[in-house]
Design a protein around this motif. Sequence first.
Motif, PDB file in Angstrom:
ATOM      1  N   ASP A 104      44.043  40.054  26.432  1.00 41.30           N
ATOM      2  CA  ASP A 104      43.541  38.947  25.507  1.00 41.30           C
ATOM      3  C   ASP A 104      41.894  39.515  25.464  1.00 41.30           C
ATOM      4  N   ILE A 105      41.379  39.589  26.643  1.00 35.63           N
ATOM      5  CA  ILE A 105      40.049  40.077  26.653  1.00 35.63           C
ATOM      6  C   ILE A 105      39.732  41.198  26.014  1.00 35.63           C
ATOM      7  N   THR A 106      40.471  42.299  26.036  1.00 35.03           N
ATOM      8  CA  THR A 106      40.342  43.642  25.365  1.00 35.03           C
ATOM      9  C   THR A 106      40.335  43.330  23.932  1.00 35.03           C
TER      10      THR A 106
ATOM     11  N   LEU B  77      41.069  39.056  41.841  1.00 34.96           N
ATOM     12  CA  LEU B  77      42.143  40.023  41.994  1.00 34.96           C
ATOM     13  C   LEU B  77      41.784  41.535  42.138  1.00 34.96           C
ATOM     14  N   ARG B  78      40.937  42.036  41.459  1.00 41.65           N
ATOM     15  CA  ARG B  78      40.452  43.232  41.704  1.00 41.65           C
ATOM     16  C   ARG B  78      39.980  43.066  43.157  1.00 41.65           C
ATOM     17  N   ALA B  79      38.957  42.313  43.527  1.00 40.48           N
ATOM     18  CA  ALA B  79      38.248  42.371  44.874  1.00 40.48           C
ATOM     19  C   ALA B  79      39.408  42.657  46.029  1.00 40.48           C
ATOM     20  N   GLU B  80      40.501  41.835  45.918  1.00 46.36           N
ATOM     21  CA  GLU B  80      41.525  41.780  46.978  1.00 46.36           C
ATOM     22  C   GLU B  80      42.342  43.221  47.082  1.00 46.36           C
ATOM     23  N   MET B  81      42.659  43.484  45.567  1.00 40.50           N
ATOM     24  CA  MET B  81      43.636  44.527  45.493  1.00 40.50           C
ATOM     25  C   MET B  81      42.916  46.035  46.213  1.00 40.50           C
TER      26      MET B  81
ATOM     27  N   LYS C 158      46.327  43.017  33.040  1.00 38.52           N
ATOM     28  CA  LYS C 158      46.758  42.902  31.599  1.00 38.52           C
ATOM     29  C   LYS C 158      47.413  41.720  31.399  1.00 38.52           C
ATOM     30  N   ARG C 159      48.422  41.419  32.305  1.00 39.50           N
ATOM     31  CA  ARG C 159      49.365  40.399  32.008  1.00 39.50           C
ATOM     32  C   ARG C 159      48.670  38.787  31.883  1.00 39.50           C
ATOM     33  N   LEU C 160      47.597  38.894  32.944  1.00 38.35           N
ATOM     34  CA  LEU C 160      46.737  37.656  33.371  1.00 38.35           C
ATOM     35  C   LEU C 160      45.764  37.337  32.573  1.00 38.35           C
ATOM     36  N   GLY C 161      45.359  38.114  31.565  1.00 37.67           N
ATOM     37  CA  GLY C 161      44.504  38.021  30.704  1.00 37.67           C
ATOM     38  C   GLY C 161      43.663  39.143  30.156  1.00 37.67           C
TER      39      GLY C 161
ATOM     40  N   SER D  99      38.076  34.388  26.527  1.00 37.40           N
ATOM     41  CA  SER D  99      39.015  34.640  27.622  1.00 37.40           C
ATOM     42  C   SER D  99      38.115  35.240  28.858  1.00 37.40           C
ATOM     43  N   MET D 100      37.090  36.041  28.687  1.00 40.78           N
ATOM     44  CA  MET D 100      36.154  36.139  29.590  1.00 40.78           C
ATOM     45  C   MET D 100      35.822  35.024  30.445  1.00 40.78           C
TER      46      MET D 100
END
Length: 553
Positions: free
Chosen positions: A544-546, A512-516, A538-541, A501-502
Motif C-alpha cells: 500500500d505504501i509503495t 518488524l525490520r529491527a527485530e528481523m 508487503k502484506r502488512l502494508g 499508510s506510512m
Amino acid sequence: MKAGLLAVFLFSVAIGMAWAGPAAEEGPAAAPVAAPDDIWARYDPPVTVTSVFSLSAFIEDALNQKPDVMEDNVWTRGYRDDLGIEIDLLWTVPSAQYDEKLSIAIAANDLPDVIPTNAIQFKLLVDSGVAMDITNLFEAYASPLTRQMQELDNQVSISQATVDGKLYALPLIYGNVDNSQLLWIRADWLEALDMEAPTTIDELVQLAEAFVNDDPDGNGEDDTLGLGLVKDLFSTGFADLNGFFEAFGAYPGGWLEDSSGNLMYGDIQPEMKTALTKVAEMFEAGLIDQEFVVKDGGKVAEGTTNGNIGTVFGQHWIPFWPLQDGKNRNTNADWRPFPLPSATGSPTKTMLGGSANRYYVLNSEMQNPEAAVKLLNYFIQKYSSLYSPDYELKYIGSTGTGETNIDEYWEYGVIQSWQPNENIVFWDLTKKYLDTGDEQYAENSLIKQFSVDIGAYHEGEDVYWSTYAWIGPQGPYSVIDGYFKNGQTIQNAYVKANTPSMTERGPALSQLRAEMFTKIITGAESPDTFDEYVATWKRLGGDDITAEVNAVQ
C-alpha cells in the motif's frame, strides 16, 4: 555550519511524519504574478507581516538581558529600514513547545501570515486549503541568490514543498550534503599495524580482524573491536550500518527508481540480504560487540572514547561527539574519515535525503504575500549565501573584535534558509587560506576562526582537535567533495511528506525490520529469513505504501 559556535551544526535533520487527512481541497489556480521592476523596492508606506516564533536557548537567554530583543534586533531593524516591512510576532514559545503550540493554533484557525511548520503541519495546511499556492509568486520575486540556493540544492527542497505541481511553502533549506556516509578509522592503529585504509568490504573485514586480533593499541590485552555498532542499526549517524549497506548498493529506508521509472523501497531489495549476510558473518567472527543489541549511541560512544573500537560508519559531525572525548583521554587517538569501501566492484554511492526540515507556509488570506519572499531574499543576501557581495559580519553575533552584541545574531531572522553546500565551501576556503595565507579566502570570519583553532591544535592544544578533524584539509569534506565530483551520490527518490499508510503502518513495519534484521545479524535466524521479511512487509502494508508513493510521483 550555521553560526560561529562549532556545536551549532550538531543537529538532527528530522522531518516529521505527515498528517493522514483528506485529499487536498482543489482551490483556484494561482493568479499570474508579474515580475516587479525591482524586487528590493522598499514598501512606502511600510507593510506589516505577522508570524510566530520558536525560541532557542540562545534567544531565551538574550530575552533575559534585553526583553524587547524580538521586536528590536538586527533583522527587524533591517526589515524596517531596507524593505519597509514591520514584523508582528503574535506569539513566541520555547522550541520544545513550538510544534504543540502551533498545532493548537491550526486547530483554532488562529494563524499568522507566515506560518513556520514541520512536515505534518505543512501537509495539514495544504490539505485544508489554508496554504497559499505561491508558485507564480516565487517565480516573480525570488532573487538570483535565492534561485542559486535552489540550484545548489538540485531543487530537492522545492520538491519537498511542492504538492501536485504547486509550490505551497518557502522551504527552510539545510541541505542534504551532510547526510553523506563515511568510514571513520583509528589511523594510529592503521599505522601501528602497517595497514592501509580499506577500499573494499573484504579489506574492511581483514582490517577488523587485525584490529581484534593483533593488539593495535599495544597494551597486550584482548580488548579491541573491529567495528562499532549501535542497537538501532540505521538511525543515528554514528556507528550505524547505513554506510556499510551502501557499499552493497543497499539503501535502508530509501526509495529507488527501477528500470521502468517506478519507485521501489530499499529495505526489501536483494542487496539488503547480501549486506545482512556479511554483517552476520562479522558478528559470528567476533568482529562486532556481541552485546551491541543492548547498546545505544551513548554506550557505543563509551567504547569508542575508551579506545576499544577501531572503525565506525558515521556522518561528518562525529569529531565533536564522541571522538573529541576520546582525544581528550588519549592524545594518540587519531580518527580519520575515508570514502566508503565497495562490495560491488564499482565506487559506492552514498544516499542523500531530504534537504528542507521546516516550511514557511503563507496564509491564503495574507496581504502582500510577496513580502515573505522578500524576507527570504534578504536573509540569503545578508547572511546565508557565502557568495553574496552583501554578506555582513554582524549577523553571526560579533562585531569582529570579539565583542558579542546580544541583538545581532542570525537566529532572529523571521524567514531563514541556508546554502546547501556551505560546509564544503568552508572546507575549501579554510584549506586555501591555510595553504596560502591569502586574505581573499578568509573574508568570511569563520574561516579565520577555523584556521586559528587548527593552528592551536597543531601547537598541542588537543581541545581543538575536533575542529581540525571536521574542517581541516583531511576532514570529512575532503571525502564528501570527492563524492560529488566523482558522481558518488544517489538521491532518495521520495522525500515528500509521509503517505497515509506510512503514518498508519510505518511504526509497525520499522519494528518488524529491527527485530528481523537483528535476529539475522546475531545468528538467531538464517539470512534466508529475509525473504520471509519481504513477504511480511508487503502484506502488512508495504504494498500500500509503495502504491501511494508512486501515485504521488
